[in-house]
Design a protein around this motif. Structure first.
Motif, PDB file in Angstrom:
ATOM      1  N   TYR A   1       0.848  -1.191   0.000  1.00  0.00           N
ATOM      2  CA  TYR A   1       0.000   0.000   0.000  1.00  0.00           C
ATOM      3  C   TYR A   1       0.879   1.235   0.000  1.00  0.00           C
ATOM      4  O   TYR A   1       2.090   1.158   0.240  1.00  0.00           O
ATOM      5  CB  TYR A   1      -0.935   0.012   1.217  1.00  0.00           C
ATOM      6  CG  TYR A   1      -0.216  -0.241   2.523  1.00  0.00           C
ATOM      7  CD1 TYR A   1       0.284   0.808   3.294  1.00  0.00           C
ATOM      8  CD2 TYR A   1      -0.011  -1.537   2.988  1.00  0.00           C
ATOM      9  CE1 TYR A   1       0.950   0.572   4.483  1.00  0.00           C
ATOM     10  CE2 TYR A   1       0.652  -1.786   4.172  1.00  0.00           C
ATOM     11  CZ  TYR A   1       1.133  -0.723   4.915  1.00  0.00           C
ATOM     12  OH  TYR A   1       1.801  -0.960   6.091  1.00  0.00           O
TER      13      TYR A   1
ATOM     14  N   VAL B   1       1.411   5.346   1.357  1.00  0.00           N
ATOM     15  CA  VAL B   1       1.105   6.306   2.415  1.00  0.00           C
ATOM     16  C   VAL B   1       1.505   7.688   1.900  1.00  0.00           C
ATOM     17  O   VAL B   1       2.579   7.846   1.308  1.00  0.00           O
ATOM     18  CB  VAL B   1       1.870   5.967   3.718  1.00  0.00           C
ATOM     19  CG1 VAL B   1       1.594   6.997   4.794  1.00  0.00           C
ATOM     20  CG2 VAL B   1       1.493   4.566   4.209  1.00  0.00           C
TER      21      VAL B   1
ATOM     22  N   TYR C   1       1.066   4.819  11.374  1.00  0.00           N
ATOM     23  CA  TYR C   1       1.538   5.917  10.549  1.00  0.00           C
ATOM     24  C   TYR C   1       1.051   7.231  11.162  1.00  0.00           C
ATOM     25  O   TYR C   1      -0.106   7.337  11.570  1.00  0.00           O
ATOM     26  CB  TYR C   1       1.047   5.758   9.101  1.00  0.00           C
ATOM     27  CG  TYR C   1       1.601   4.484   8.514  1.00  0.00           C
ATOM     28  CD1 TYR C   1       2.856   4.473   7.913  1.00  0.00           C
ATOM     29  CD2 TYR C   1       0.915   3.282   8.640  1.00  0.00           C
ATOM     30  CE1 TYR C   1       3.399   3.288   7.437  1.00  0.00           C
ATOM     31  CE2 TYR C   1       1.445   2.100   8.163  1.00  0.00           C
ATOM     32  CZ  TYR C   1       2.688   2.109   7.568  1.00  0.00           C
ATOM     33  OH  TYR C   1       3.232   0.934   7.112  1.00  0.00           O
TER      34      TYR C   1
ATOM     35  N   VAL D   1      -7.576  -1.137   8.376  1.00  0.00           N
ATOM     36  CA  VAL D   1      -6.938   0.181   8.380  1.00  0.00           C
ATOM     37  C   VAL D   1      -7.744   0.996   9.374  1.00  0.00           C
ATOM     38  O   VAL D   1      -8.929   1.253   9.157  1.00  0.00           O
ATOM     39  CB  VAL D   1      -6.947   0.821   6.971  1.00  0.00           C
ATOM     40  CG1 VAL D   1      -6.324   2.211   7.022  1.00  0.00           C
ATOM     41  CG2 VAL D   1      -6.223  -0.071   5.973  1.00  0.00           C
TER      42      VAL D   1
ATOM     43  N   ILE E   1      -4.341   4.709   1.676  1.00  0.00           N
ATOM     44  CA  ILE E   1      -3.880   3.373   2.063  1.00  0.00           C
ATOM     45  C   ILE E   1      -4.889   2.322   1.593  1.00  0.00           C
ATOM     46  O   ILE E   1      -4.537   1.325   0.968  1.00  0.00           O
ATOM     47  CB  ILE E   1      -3.652   3.276   3.588  1.00  0.00           C
ATOM     48  CG1 ILE E   1      -2.473   4.157   4.003  1.00  0.00           C
ATOM     49  CG2 ILE E   1      -3.433   1.832   4.014  1.00  0.00           C
ATOM     50  CD1 ILE E   1      -2.295   4.314   5.514  1.00  0.00           C
TER      51      ILE E   1
ATOM     52  N   PHE F   1      -4.202  -0.441  -1.503  1.00  0.00           N
ATOM     53  CA  PHE F   1      -3.866  -1.759  -0.945  1.00  0.00           C
ATOM     54  C   PHE F   1      -4.039  -2.868  -1.985  1.00  0.00           C
ATOM     55  O   PHE F   1      -5.014  -2.921  -2.708  1.00  0.00           O
ATOM     56  CB  PHE F   1      -4.722  -2.084   0.266  1.00  0.00           C
ATOM     57  CG  PHE F   1      -4.412  -3.450   0.845  1.00  0.00           C
ATOM     58  CD1 PHE F   1      -3.306  -3.628   1.650  1.00  0.00           C
ATOM     59  CD2 PHE F   1      -5.178  -4.550   0.505  1.00  0.00           C
ATOM     60  CE1 PHE F   1      -2.976  -4.881   2.145  1.00  0.00           C
ATOM     61  CE2 PHE F   1      -4.869  -5.808   0.990  1.00  0.00           C
ATOM     62  CZ  PHE F   1      -3.763  -5.980   1.818  1.00  0.00           C
TER      63      PHE F   1
END
Length: 196
Positions: A62, A64, A82, A171, A189, A193
């Motif tokens: 994924y 970010v 994150y 998530v 994200i 993914f």
């Protein structure tokens, strides 16, 4: 009196039959979950060297957003956090975590999975003043995703469950301050993914 005893016996027989059926179903589901766990195996962290902030884990990959980093302070071997760059040491930063888990549902049984999550969230929030909103869609990659928003007094959490066969990726977005910025990163994200 005889009717009452008859109903008790019938009830016990039905309970035994249900128990036996659940035992066999449970064994079958456990075998499927073991297969899913073999796929997941031990989660290990590794960041690709791509300049586009791509991360690859044992369960998938994924992206970010720029300006967000993997928090070494909060991440574990199985759950990766994150935060905005420079906020890693803050007491309560807006954050997003991602982890993989198993469940007893095939991907096509996603509605049952959703109902199980709603039931669990309802039980967790039973004694709290919280509002739960649910939504379902697909990611940009075509995976089924369920979004659950829980609003409490001073905190909002948004949980995105990306559905797989006997597994899911969660998530989990936790917002203390800037919802708009955190939403954007969490959705990136989710939409980027790809299962491994």
């Amino acid at each position: 009196m005889k009717n009452k005893n008859t109903w008790i016996v019938v009830g016990v027989i039905i309970a035994i039959i249900i128990g036996i059926a659940l035992y066999f179903v449970s064994n079958i589901l456990n075998e499927k979950m073991v297969e899913a766990l073999k796929d997941i195996n031990e989660v290990q962290s590794s960041k690709t060297e791509d300049k586009d902030n791509s991360y690859t884990k044992s369960f998938g990959s994924y992206k970010v957003s720029d300006g967000w980093i993997e928090s070494k302070t909060h991440s574990t071997k199985t759950k990766f956090f994150y935060v905005e760059s420079g906020k890693d040491k803050d007491k309560s930063p807006d954050n997003i975590s991602i982890n993989v888990g198993t469940n007893k549902y095939k991907e096509e049984e996603h509605v049952k999975f959703r109902e199980a999550i709603i039931s669990q969230l309802s039980m967790q929030m039973a004694n709290k003043e919280a509002v739960i909103n649910a939504n379902g869609s697909t990611t940009d990659k075509g995976y089924i995703v369920y979004e659950f928003e829980v609003k409490e007094d001073d905190i909002t959490t948004i949980q995105y469950y990306i559905v797989g066969d006997y597994k899911y990726v969660l998530v989990h977005e936790t917002v203390f301050n800037n919802r708009e910025k955190t939403d954007k990163v969490a959705k990136e994200i989710v939409n980027s993914f790809t299962w491994k």
